[in-house]
Design an enzyme around this catalytic site. Structure first.
Site, PDB file in Angstrom:
ATOM      1  N   SER A 199       0.584  -1.372  -0.198  1.00 19.50           N
ATOM      2  CA  SER A 199       0.254   0.049  -0.266  1.00 19.50           C
ATOM      3  C   SER A 199       1.068   1.198   0.066  1.00 19.50           C
ATOM      4  O   SER A 199       1.714   0.989   0.293  1.00 19.50           O
ATOM      5  CB  SER A 199      -0.803   0.374   0.741  1.00 19.50           C
ATOM      6  N   TYR A 219      -1.600  -0.173  10.787  1.00 21.75           N
ATOM      7  CA  TYR A 219      -1.905  -0.712   9.655  1.00 21.75           C
ATOM      8  C   TYR A 219      -0.742  -0.930   9.182  1.00 21.75           C
ATOM      9  O   TYR A 219      -0.183  -1.673   8.047  1.00 21.75           O
ATOM     10  CB  TYR A 219      -3.318  -0.672   9.155  1.00 21.75           C
ATOM     11  N   LYS A 252       2.264  -3.188   6.572  1.00 20.36           N
ATOM     12  CA  LYS A 252       2.568  -3.248   5.298  1.00 20.36           C
ATOM     13  C   LYS A 252       3.869  -2.952   5.245  1.00 20.36           C
ATOM     14  O   LYS A 252       5.622  -4.059   4.795  1.00 20.36           O
ATOM     15  CB  LYS A 252       2.211  -2.409   4.495  1.00 20.36           C
TER      16      LYS A 252
END
Ligand code: WQD
Length: 339
Positions: free
Chosen positions: A125, A150, A154
């Site tokens: 992302s 989050y 990643k």
């Protein structure tokens, strides 16, 4: 044709990628633990492709499940979508995010090593960049401190992949850094299925337009942008899915055994202009108002997608209008309204 495992195959991006791969003739196996999805998109994949899909329910953190699967199926490649992806939820439940997103990655890479499966595509992302210093952002931009657990997962998964690829030259890895995926398949048979109140902009727009939400709040209009609202790079999910097909096709032609690609349109769009475009495209009278900024939002980010064009031979083809029209058709379909 290659046999490809899609983890998280019942999810939004996974389902759209499965359609594109099946339509290109690839042999696809989907797994999902249904923790953040259900089987409704699986039915949609079969309706669109006219093919019965090979689906196995299971958890990527379960090494026994993975071992049995890899012993049975001779995979050539893995596309790893399975991960939790809510920024807000990750702030509330950081341990759940680190446990799920990191352990599914390590269990998968371990079983791939055991069964000599050497092509790995990771769903990453643009959040790995934080607020980039240079816009549009290219793949050489440094990772700033992640804005959420989050985003941190990643970043950590990409670092994990870098180290595993350095230690195992047989492994070929590609990380695909999604900007803002939006829209739905033009058939309106698959699309985004947010759980509960949507965090993301476009599903909140379409749920407000259909009457599920009372109004849309635009989080801030005092940013240093043309209309004061944040800038993002909204990419049609079908364009995004096709970038995964290109990655599978070109993975053995990369300059190194670990590459990352920005997947975006290369155009920045303000939140307010997207909302106005939605109203224009759908003729729906959308109830929205300006509210306070949302904590953790970055002001502007959009992609420099040159590397994907040059090395994958991929670029976006679908417009923001098509994304919004397809998102609206999908929302109407979910409400059983005629589209
Ligand atoms: C976009 C813009 C909001 C909702 C995150 C993750 C990214 C990816 C997508 C998983 C922001 C504004 C939103 C609303 C609003 N995650 N907004 N009102 O935050 O850019 O990216 O989700 O795939 O990795 O970081 O996406 O859609 O939440 O927000 O004004 O009700 O829309 O402030 O500027 P974001 P988003």
């Amino acid at each position: 044709m290659k046999k490809i495992l899609l983890t998280g195959g019942a999810g939004y991006i996974g389902a759209h990628t499965a359609v594109e791969l099946i339509q290109k003739g690839f042999d696809v196996v989907l797994i999902d633990d249904f923790s953040k999805s259900d089987n409704s998109l699986l039915d949609g994949i079969e309706k669109i492709t006219g093919k019965k899909i090979n689906f196995v329910e299971g958890d990527c953190k379960d090494s026994t499940f993975l071992d049995q699967l890899f012993r049975k199926e001779k995979f050539d490649s893995v596309i790893h979508f399975a991960a939790y992806k809510s920024v807000n939820e990750s702030v509330r439940e950081p341990l759940m995010y680190y446990n799920n997103n990191l352990r599914s990655m390590t269990e998968l890479l371990q079983v791939m090593g055991k069964y000599n499966v050497n092509e790995f595509i990771f769903s990453s992302s643009c959040t790995v960049y934080g607020q980039p210093d240079v816009i549009p952002v290219d793949e050489t931009a440094p990772f700033k401190k992640a804005e959420s657990p989050y985003g941190a997962t990643k970043q950590m998964c990409e670092r994990l992949l870098e180290d595993v690829a350095a230690a195992n030259k047989n492994l070929k890895a590609i990380s695909l850094r999604y900007f803002n995926p939006v829209g739905a398949h033009p058939s309106a048979l698959i699309g985004e299925l947010p759980i509960g109140v949507p965090n993301n902009l476009v599903p909140y727009v379409t749920q407000t337009a259909i009457g599920l939400r009372e109004k849309l709040v635009i989080f801030g209009n005092n940013y240093q942008t043309p209309d004061g609202s944040c800038i993002r790079d909204f990419i049609h999910v079908v364009d995004l899915a096709q970038a995964h097909v290109k990655s599978i096709e070109k993975i053995n032609e990369m300059p190194s055994n670990n590459e990352a690609f920005n997947l975006g349109t290369g155009e920045g769009v303000t939140v307010l202009s997207l909302v106005k475009k939605f109203i224009e495209v759908t003729n729906v009278n959308l109830n929205y108002e300006i509210g306070p900024r949302r904590t953790g939002d970055i002001e502007k980010v959009y992609a420099n997608p040159t590397k994907a064009k040059d090395l994958l031979g991929w670029q976006t083809r679908l417009s923001l209008e098509e994304s919004l029209r397809d998102a609206w058709r999908w929302e109407q379909k979910l409400a059983n309204k005629p589209i």
